[in-house]
Design a protein around this motif. Structure first.
Motif, PDB file in Angstrom:
ATOM      1  N   THR A 141      45.175  28.123  26.229  1.00  0.00           N
ATOM      2  CA  THR A 141      45.434  27.085  27.231  1.00  0.00           C
ATOM      3  C   THR A 141      45.730  25.735  26.574  1.00  0.00           C
ATOM      4  O   THR A 141      46.452  24.913  27.129  1.00  0.00           O
ATOM      5  N   ILE A 142      45.154  25.509  25.372  1.00  0.00           N
ATOM      6  CA  ILE A 142      45.428  24.266  24.644  1.00  0.00           C
ATOM      7  C   ILE A 142      46.906  24.222  24.242  1.00  0.00           C
ATOM      8  O   ILE A 142      47.586  23.194  24.421  1.00  0.00           O
ATOM      9  N   LEU A 143      47.410  25.315  23.698  1.00  0.00           N
ATOM     10  CA  LEU A 143      48.823  25.386  23.316  1.00  0.00           C
ATOM     11  C   LEU A 143      49.719  25.196  24.537  1.00  0.00           C
ATOM     12  O   LEU A 143      50.735  24.490  24.480  1.00  0.00           O
ATOM     13  N   TRP A 144      49.354  25.838  25.604  1.00  0.00           N
ATOM     14  CA  TRP A 144      50.124  25.742  26.853  1.00  0.00           C
ATOM     15  C   TRP A 144      50.165  24.287  27.334  1.00  0.00           C
ATOM     16  O   TRP A 144      51.221  23.771  27.711  1.00  0.00           O
ATOM     17  N   ALA A 145      49.002  23.612  27.317  1.00  0.00           N
ATOM     18  CA  ALA A 145      48.911  22.231  27.814  1.00  0.00           C
ATOM     19  C   ALA A 145      49.742  21.276  26.957  1.00  0.00           C
ATOM     20  O   ALA A 145      50.493  20.439  27.482  1.00  0.00           O
ATOM     21  N   LEU A 146      49.625  21.395  25.624  1.00  0.00           N
ATOM     22  CA  LEU A 146      50.393  20.521  24.737  1.00  0.00           C
ATOM     23  C   LEU A 146      51.891  20.741  24.905  1.00  0.00           C
ATOM     24  O   LEU A 146      52.681  19.785  24.817  1.00  0.00           O
ATOM     25  N   SER A 147      52.280  21.964  25.170  1.00  0.00           N
ATOM     26  CA  SER A 147      53.705  22.258  25.383  1.00  0.00           C
ATOM     27  C   SER A 147      54.232  21.567  26.637  1.00  0.00           C
ATOM     28  O   SER A 147      55.366  21.070  26.657  1.00  0.00           O
ATOM     29  N   TRP A 148      53.419  21.495  27.677  1.00  0.00           N
ATOM     30  CA  TRP A 148      53.836  20.808  28.906  1.00  0.00           C
ATOM     31  C   TRP A 148      53.967  19.301  28.685  1.00  0.00           C
ATOM     32  O   TRP A 148      54.874  18.665  29.213  1.00  0.00           O
ATOM     33  N   ILE A 149      53.048  18.726  27.908  1.00  0.00           N
ATOM     34  CA  ILE A 149      53.173  17.294  27.606  1.00  0.00           C
ATOM     35  C   ILE A 149      54.467  17.043  26.838  1.00  0.00           C
ATOM     36  O   ILE A 149      55.206  16.085  27.119  1.00  0.00           O
ATOM     37  N   LEU A 150      54.735  17.897  25.870  1.00  0.00           N
ATOM     38  CA  LEU A 150      55.953  17.765  25.065  1.00  0.00           C
ATOM     39  C   LEU A 150      57.200  17.891  25.936  1.00  0.00           C
ATOM     40  O   LEU A 150      58.157  17.108  25.797  1.00  0.00           O
ATOM     41  N   LEU A 151      57.186  18.836  26.877  1.00  0.00           N
ATOM     42  CA  LEU A 151      58.316  18.997  27.802  1.00  0.00           C
ATOM     43  C   LEU A 151      58.496  17.749  28.661  1.00  0.00           C
ATOM     44  O   LEU A 151      59.625  17.294  28.899  1.00  0.00           O
ATOM     45  N   GLY A 152      57.384  17.166  29.120  1.00  0.00           N
ATOM     46  CA  GLY A 152      57.459  15.952  29.930  1.00  0.00           C
ATOM     47  C   GLY A 152      58.053  14.785  29.159  1.00  0.00           C
ATOM     48  O   GLY A 152      58.843  14.000  29.695  1.00  0.00           O
ATOM     49  N   ILE A 153      57.695  14.676  27.875  1.00  0.00           N
ATOM     50  CA  ILE A 153      58.223  13.589  27.041  1.00  0.00           C
ATOM     51  C   ILE A 153      59.731  13.752  26.832  1.00  0.00           C
ATOM     52  O   ILE A 153      60.510  12.794  26.980  1.00  0.00           O
ATOM     53  N   VAL A 154      60.137  14.965  26.491  1.00  0.00           N
ATOM     54  CA  VAL A 154      61.570  15.209  26.249  1.00  0.00           C
ATOM     55  C   VAL A 154      62.379  14.975  27.518  1.00  0.00           C
ATOM     56  O   VAL A 154      63.456  14.349  27.491  1.00  0.00           O
ATOM     57  N   SER A 155      61.898  15.458  28.661  1.00  0.00           N
ATOM     58  CA  SER A 155      62.640  15.288  29.918  1.00  0.00           C
ATOM     59  C   SER A 155      62.669  13.827  30.358  1.00  0.00           C
ATOM     60  O   SER A 155      63.644  13.375  30.973  1.00  0.00           O
ATOM     61  N   THR A 156      61.632  13.061  30.020  1.00  0.00           N
ATOM     62  CA  THR A 156      61.631  11.628  30.346  1.00  0.00           C
ATOM     63  C   THR A 156      62.734  10.907  29.574  1.00  0.00           C
ATOM     64  O   THR A 156      63.441  10.041  30.131  1.00  0.00           O
ATOM     65  N   VAL A 157      62.888  11.251  28.313  1.00  0.00           N
ATOM     66  CA  VAL A 157      63.983  10.675  27.516  1.00  0.00           C
ATOM     67  C   VAL A 157      65.333  11.030  28.144  1.00  0.00           C
ATOM     68  O   VAL A 157      66.246  10.185  28.225  1.00  0.00           O
ATOM     69  N   GLY A 158      65.460  12.261  28.638  1.00  0.00           N
ATOM     70  CA  GLY A 158      66.700  12.662  29.306  1.00  0.00           C
ATOM     71  C   GLY A 158      67.001  11.816  30.527  1.00  0.00           C
ATOM     72  O   GLY A 158      68.153  11.406  30.751  1.00  0.00           O
ATOM     73  N   VAL A 159      65.978  11.520  31.331  1.00  0.00           N
ATOM     74  CA  VAL A 159      66.176  10.692  32.526  1.00  0.00           C
ATOM     75  C   VAL A 159      66.552   9.265  32.131  1.00  0.00           C
ATOM     76  O   VAL A 159      67.424   8.644  32.768  1.00  0.00           O
ATOM     77  N   VAL A 160      65.924   8.727  31.095  1.00  0.00           N
ATOM     78  CA  VAL A 160      66.257   7.368  30.638  1.00  0.00           C
ATOM     79  C   VAL A 160      67.731   7.289  30.239  1.00  0.00           C
ATOM     80  O   VAL A 160      68.435   6.315  30.574  1.00  0.00           O
ATOM     81  N   TRP A 161      68.217   8.296  29.538  1.00  0.00           N
ATOM     82  CA  TRP A 161      69.637   8.301  29.161  1.00  0.00           C
ATOM     83  C   TRP A 161      70.546   8.475  30.378  1.00  0.00           C
ATOM     84  O   TRP A 161      71.621   7.873  30.454  1.00  0.00           O
ATOM     85  N   ALA A 162      70.095   9.274  31.348  1.00  0.00           N
ATOM     86  CA  ALA A 162      70.889   9.449  32.572  1.00  0.00           C
ATOM     87  C   ALA A 162      70.963   8.144  33.363  1.00  0.00           C
ATOM     88  O   ALA A 162      71.994   7.825  33.965  1.00  0.00           O
TER      89      ALA A 162
END
Length: 561
Positions: free
Chosen positions: A429-450
Motif C-alpha cells: 500500500t505504501i508503493l501504491w500511495a507514493l505512485s498516486w502522489i507521483l501521478l498527481g504531481i506529473v498531471s499537475t505539471v500537465g495542467v499548468v502547461w495546458a
C-alpha cells in the motif's frame, strides 16, 4: 530499553500491553471501552480519538493558513520581510525541537497531562497571536503556539500506541493521516474565507482566534475522556508510600517502647549482678530505608538533540546571508554528539532520552526514512501552486485556498480505505500511495502547461491535486501504522516524536530547496517553467521514497520465507 517488558506493568487481556485494559463483554462496554487502575470509570476510545484529533488539526491549520494571511499581516502590523519570515519560522522551530523531549516526558510522567499542558499553551498562543499589536508580539506568540504544539503532538501517537490495538489502531492512525492532509489543505481555505468576510485588516486575527474556542472546548473534553493512567498509578504509589511511611513510624514507635522495657529489665538484672549479653542494636531506619530510584530524563541528551535540530533546520527556514549555512555542519556535529552520548549513557546503566535500539526495529527505521523522504516533497505541492495561482494567475486568497478542497476530501477517503488495506496488503500500500502522489504531481505539471498554451481553466487543478490527495492520505495512514506496529507501547511517545521530528526537518529542508529553485527559475523563465522544475524536484524525492519502500517490501518478503 526497547524490546523489554514495560517497566510500568502494562497489562492487557489481549496482548499484555495496555494498562488495566478490560475489553469486557458487550454489556460492559465491548472492545471500544476500557478501564484503568485507580478509576471505576469506563473510558471510550472513540471519544479519546476525537479529543486527540482536534488539536492535531489545529496545529497544522495554523501552518498552512498563515501562508495566505502573510500579506495582510504585513500591511496591518507594518511588518518587514524579516518579521514575516519569523511568523513562519518561530512556530516551526519551537515545534520541531520540543517533539522528542516532550515525547520522553510524556512516557515518563503521563501522556494525558502533557497533552493537556501542550493544548493549553497552544490555545494561549493562539489568543496572543490574535491580539498582537506588533510584529515582535506576534512572533513571540507564534513561538508559544509552537511550544504547545510540540508538547501535545507526541502524546497523541503515544496514547494511540498504548490504548489502541489491531484494526482499531490502524483506523486511528488512518484518521490522523486524514486529518493531517485535510488540515494542510483546508488551512488556506479557512484563512482566505475569514479574511474575505472580516476584511484584510482584522481577517488574519480571526484566523488565529478561530483556534481559541476550539482549544478551550478541547481542554474540557480531554479532561473528561482522557484516562490519565500513569498519573493515577503515580497517585496510588504516593498513597501507598504514605501509608508505608506511616506504618514504619508506628512500628518504630512500638520498637522504641519495647526497647525501653527491655532496657529497664536489663538494668534491673545488672543491679542484681546478672551477666547480660546484649545484641547490637540494628538501625531500624537503615534496615528499612530504600534507595529511591530517580526519574532519568537525560537533560544533556535533550539539549544536544535540540541544538542539532535547530542547526539543521535554521539555514533552510531563515532567509539570511550565507554565514547562516555554517549552522548546518554545526547542527550535524551536534546530532553525531547526541548519538555518541545516548550510546554512552545507556552503557553506564542510565536511561537515554531515545534508546537508539529503536532504529533496530526495521519497520520503524524504514517507515521513518520513507516518511521523511515523502515530506521532502508533499508539503511543498501547495506552497508552489498557491504562489503560481496568486502571482501568475492573479487569484485571490479564497480562490487559491479553495483549490485544495478536493485534495482534502480525497485524502480523507483514501486514509480510511488504507486503514483496512494495510492490514491485508501490508507494505504494498505504501508503493501504491507514493505512485498516486507521483501521478498527481506529473498531471499537475500537465495542467499548468495546458493553462499556458491553451488557456484552459485553472480549476482543472482540482482534479490533479485530488489525485495527489489520494496518495497523501493513503501514505499517511499506512506508513504510520506500519512504522509503529513493532514499537513497545512504553516507548510510543518518544518513538512517534522521533518520526515526527524527521518529518518536520524534512518539511523545512524540502520547502527551502523547492521554493529556492522555484524563485530562481521564475526570475529568468517565468512561472510555467518554475512550476515544472519545482514539481520535477518533488518527483525526484518521491522516486527515492519509492526505492526505500521497495527495499522494505523486499525485506518483508525475505523475512516471511
Amino acid at each position: 530499553m526497547i524490546g523489554s517488558a514495560d517497566e510500568r506493568g502494562l497489562v492487557d487481556v489481549g496482548d499484555n500491553q495496555v494498562d488495566a485494559q478490560v475489553d469486557g463483554p458487550k454489556g460492559s462496554g465491548g472492545p471500544s471501552s476500557f478501564t484503568v487502575e485507580g478509576s471505576t470509570r469506563v473510558f471510550t476510545r472513540k471519544k479519546m480519538l476525537i479529543a486527540l484529533l482536534i488539536p492535531v488539526a489545529m496545529s497544522l491549520i495554523v501552518v498552512s493558513s498563515v501562508n495566505v494571511a502573510l500579506a495582510t499581516i504585513g500591511t496591518s502590523l507594518h511588518a518587514s520581510d524579516s518579521d514575516l519570515q519569523w511568523v513562519l519560522t518561530g512556530y516551526v522551530l519551537a515545534f520541531g525541537i520540543l517533539l522528542v523531549p516532550s515525547g520522553r516526558l510524556g512516557d515518563l510522567f503521563g501522556r494525558s497531562t502533557f497533552f493537556m499542558l501542550g493544548l493549553a499553551l497552544f490555545t494561549l498562543g493562539s489568543l496572543w497571536c490574535g491580539l498582537a499589536t506588533s510584529p515582535l508580539s506576534l512572533n513571540v506568540a507564534r513561538i508559544v503556539q509552537g511550544i504547545g504544539a510540540g508538547v501535545f503532538n507526541p502524546q497523541v501517537l503515544g496514547i494511540i500506541q498504548q490504548f489502541f490495538r489491531g484494526h482499531t489502531r490502524a483506523k486511528a492512525f488512518a484518521l490522523i493521516g486524514a486529518v493531517i492532509s485535510a488540515s494542510v489543505a483546508i488551512g488556506p481555505v479557512i484563512a482566505g474565507t475569514l479574511i474575505h468576510i472580516v476584511g484584510s485588516t482584522h481577517g488574519w486575527r480571526a484566523a488565529f482566534l478561530f483556534n481559541v474556542p476550539l482549544g478551550l472546548i478541547g481542554l474540557l473534553f480531554a479532561a473528561y475522556v482522557m484516562p490519565f493512567e500513569m498519573e493515577r498509578k503515580r497517585g496510588i504509589a504516593r498513597k501507598a508510600k504514605k501509608a508505608a511511611k506511616k506504618a514504619a513510624k508506628a512500628a518504630a514507635k512500638q520498637a522504641r517502647k519495647t526497647r525501653a522495657k527491655d532496657q529497664a529489665a536489663v538494668d534491673s538484672r545488672q543491679a542484681s549482678g546478672a551477666a547480660v549479653h546484649q545484641e547490637p542494636e540494628e538501625s531500624t531506619q537503615g534496615a528499612q530505608a530504600k534507595k529511591r530510584k530517580g526519574v532519568d530524563i537525560d537533560p544533556l541528551g535533550a539539549l544536544l538533540l535540540a541544538t542539532g535540530v535547530v542547526g539543521i533546520m535554521a539555514p533552510f527556514i531563515l532567509k539570511e546571508p550565507w554565514p547562516i549555512w555554517l549552522f548546518l555542519p554545526a547542527g550535524s556535529t551536534f546530532i553525531v554528539l547526541w548519538v555518541v552520548w545516548e550510546r554512552a549513557y545507556l552503557k553506564r546503566g542510565k536511561e537515554p532520552m531515545v534508546d537508539l535500539a529503536l532504529f533496530q526495529i526495521r519497520s520503524f527505521a524504514y517507515g521513518t526514512g520513507a516518511g521523511a523522504l515523502m515530506f521532502l516533497a508533499a508539503p511543498t505541492i501547495f506552497v508552489v501552486i498557491l504562489l503560481y495561482l496568486q502571482q501568475e494567475l492573479g487569484q485571490g486568497a479564497l480562490a487559491a485556498g479553495a483549490i485544495g478542497l478536493p485534495n482534502a476530501l480525497a485524502s480523507g477517503i483514501a486514509s480510511l480505505w488504507a486503514a483496512r488495506a494495510v492490514l491485508t496488503r501490508g507494505r504494498r500500500t505504501i508503493l501504491w500511495a507514493l505512485s498516486w502522489i507521483l501521478l498527481g504531481i506529473v498531471s499537475t505539471v500537465g495542467v499548468v502547461w495546458a493553462i499556458n498554451l491553451w488557456q484552459i481553466s485553472h480549476w482543472w487543478l482540482l482534479l490533479t491535486l485530488g489525485i495527489a490527495g489520494i496518495g497523501q492520505g493513503a501514505f499517511g495512514s499506512c506508513n504510520q501504522t506500519l512504522s509503529m506496529q513493532d514499537v513497545p507501547p512504553a516507548s510510543g511517545g518518544v518513538s512517534g516524536a522521533v518520526k515526527q521530528t524527521a518529518e518536520r526537518v524534512a518539511t523545512a529542508v524540502g520547502t527551502a530547496i523547492v521554493t529556492g529553485i522555484c524563485f530562481a527559475v521564475v526570475a529568468w523563465a517565468g512561472w510555467t517553467w518554475a512550476t515544472t522544475v519545482s514539481y520535477g524536484v518533488m518527483a525526484l524525492f518521491l522516486l527515492v521514497a519509492l526505492t526505500v519502500a521497495a527495499f522494505d517490501l523486499r525485506r518483508e518478503k525475505r523475512s516471511a520465507k
